[in-house]
Design a protein around this motif. Sequence first.
Motif, PDB file in Angstrom:
ATOM      1  N   VAL A 124       0.843  -1.189   0.000  1.00  0.00           N
ATOM      2  CA  VAL A 124       0.000   0.000   0.000  1.00  0.00           C
ATOM      3  C   VAL A 124       0.881   1.243   0.000  1.00  0.00           C
ATOM      4  N   ASP A 125       1.744   1.336   1.011  1.00  0.00           N
ATOM      5  CA  ASP A 125       2.727   2.411   1.118  1.00  0.00           C
ATOM      6  C   ASP A 125       3.818   1.939   2.070  1.00  0.00           C
ATOM      7  N   ALA A 126       4.739   2.805   2.420  1.00  0.00           N
ATOM      8  CA  ALA A 126       5.908   2.393   3.212  1.00  0.00           C
ATOM      9  C   ALA A 126       5.550   1.848   4.596  1.00  0.00           C
ATOM     10  N   THR A 127       4.333   2.131   5.078  1.00  0.00           N
ATOM     11  CA  THR A 127       3.960   1.673   6.424  1.00  0.00           C
ATOM     12  C   THR A 127       2.651   0.881   6.465  1.00  0.00           C
ATOM     13  N   HIS A 128       2.147   0.446   5.309  1.00  0.00           N
ATOM     14  CA  HIS A 128       0.912  -0.352   5.261  1.00  0.00           C
ATOM     15  C   HIS A 128       1.017  -1.406   4.167  1.00  0.00           C
ATOM     16  N   CYS A 129       0.403  -2.550   4.429  1.00  0.00           N
ATOM     17  CA  CYS A 129       0.383  -3.614   3.423  1.00  0.00           C
ATOM     18  C   CYS A 129      -0.881  -4.452   3.588  1.00  0.00           C
ATOM     19  N   TRP A 130      -1.212  -5.173   2.523  1.00  0.00           N
ATOM     20  CA  TRP A 130      -2.282  -6.153   2.578  1.00  0.00           C
ATOM     21  C   TRP A 130      -1.659  -7.495   2.954  1.00  0.00           C
ATOM     22  N   VAL A 131      -2.183  -8.109   4.005  1.00  0.00           N
ATOM     23  CA  VAL A 131      -1.651  -9.385   4.476  1.00  0.00           C
ATOM     24  C   VAL A 131      -2.673 -10.488   4.218  1.00  0.00           C
ATOM     25  N   ASP A 132      -2.235 -11.525   3.543  1.00  0.00           N
ATOM     26  CA  ASP A 132      -3.046 -12.736   3.383  1.00  0.00           C
ATOM     27  C   ASP A 132      -2.880 -13.510   4.684  1.00  0.00           C
ATOM     28  N   ILE A 133      -3.932 -13.547   5.511  1.00  0.00           N
ATOM     29  CA  ILE A 133      -3.801 -14.138   6.844  1.00  0.00           C
ATOM     30  C   ILE A 133      -3.935 -15.661   6.854  1.00  0.00           C
ATOM     31  N   GLU A 134      -4.421 -16.241   5.777  1.00  0.00           N
ATOM     32  CA  GLU A 134      -4.641 -17.690   5.786  1.00  0.00           C
ATOM     33  C   GLU A 134      -3.359 -18.505   6.048  1.00  0.00           C
ATOM     34  N   PRO A 135      -2.200 -18.135   5.451  1.00  0.00           N
ATOM     35  CA  PRO A 135      -1.000 -18.910   5.780  1.00  0.00           C
ATOM     36  C   PRO A 135      -0.671 -18.865   7.279  1.00  0.00           C
ATOM     37  N   GLY A 136      -0.915 -17.724   7.914  1.00  0.00           N
ATOM     38  CA  GLY A 136      -0.654 -17.605   9.345  1.00  0.00           C
ATOM     39  C   GLY A 136      -1.598 -18.438  10.166  1.00  0.00           C
ATOM     40  N   VAL A 137      -2.898 -18.390   9.817  1.00  0.00           N
ATOM     41  CA  VAL A 137      -3.908 -19.169  10.519  1.00  0.00           C
ATOM     42  C   VAL A 137      -3.594 -20.670  10.388  1.00  0.00           C
ATOM     43  N   ASN A 138      -3.176 -21.066   9.202  1.00  0.00           N
ATOM     44  CA  ASN A 138      -2.848 -22.473   8.977  1.00  0.00           C
ATOM     45  C   ASN A 138      -1.419 -22.805   9.369  1.00  0.00           C
ATOM     46  N   ASN A 139      -0.668 -21.786   9.797  1.00  0.00           N
ATOM     47  CA  ASN A 139       0.712 -21.933  10.244  1.00  0.00           C
ATOM     48  C   ASN A 139       1.585 -22.647   9.226  1.00  0.00           C
ATOM     49  N   VAL A 140       1.442 -22.208   7.960  1.00  0.00           N
ATOM     50  CA  VAL A 140       2.273 -22.759   6.888  1.00  0.00           C
ATOM     51  C   VAL A 140       3.031 -21.623   6.205  1.00  0.00           C
ATOM     52  N   ALA A 141       4.219 -21.889   5.844  1.00  0.00           N
ATOM     53  CA  ALA A 141       5.017 -20.880   5.161  1.00  0.00           C
ATOM     54  C   ALA A 141       4.626 -20.840   3.724  1.00  0.00           C
TER      55      ALA A 141
END
Length: 141
Positions: A124-141
């Motif tokens: 988005v800019d230097a201090t914001h981003c869109w995060v796909d949270i599904e990898p985190g929820v599923n704890n997979v890299a």
Amino acid sequence: MTALTEDKQIELQDGVEKDFPVAASQKIFGGALVAVNADGYALEGSDTAGLIFQGVAMGQADNSFGANGAISVVVRRKGLVKCVIAAITQANVGDKVYLVDDQTVGLAATTTNDILCGKIAGYVDATHCWVDIEPGVNNVA
């Protein structure tokens, strides 16, 4: 348990949103990054050892004066979430991000406990981003 010998009625959830019991003395704000502790109770996300990221709170859950599990919080577990992050560029798209606090994520070099909460899906800019949270929820890299 024994194997089925006839049809059974199954129970399903789509898994996009799930409620979690809130830890004692915790207030989770709507829009907060949420984790569970070792006992499985929800609390605001932070860079604290032993937490496991679960998603984003869909509304406020104030258990400030309650015992463990006195109330629940509904958590969204899939999708893209706009998050605060320190000093990134377009080149960070695809990088893993980790919990800093209940609204902030960081790259591995900027966190202590590296609690995975997803991957950068968009700059988005230097201090914001869109995060796909599904990898985190599923704890997979």
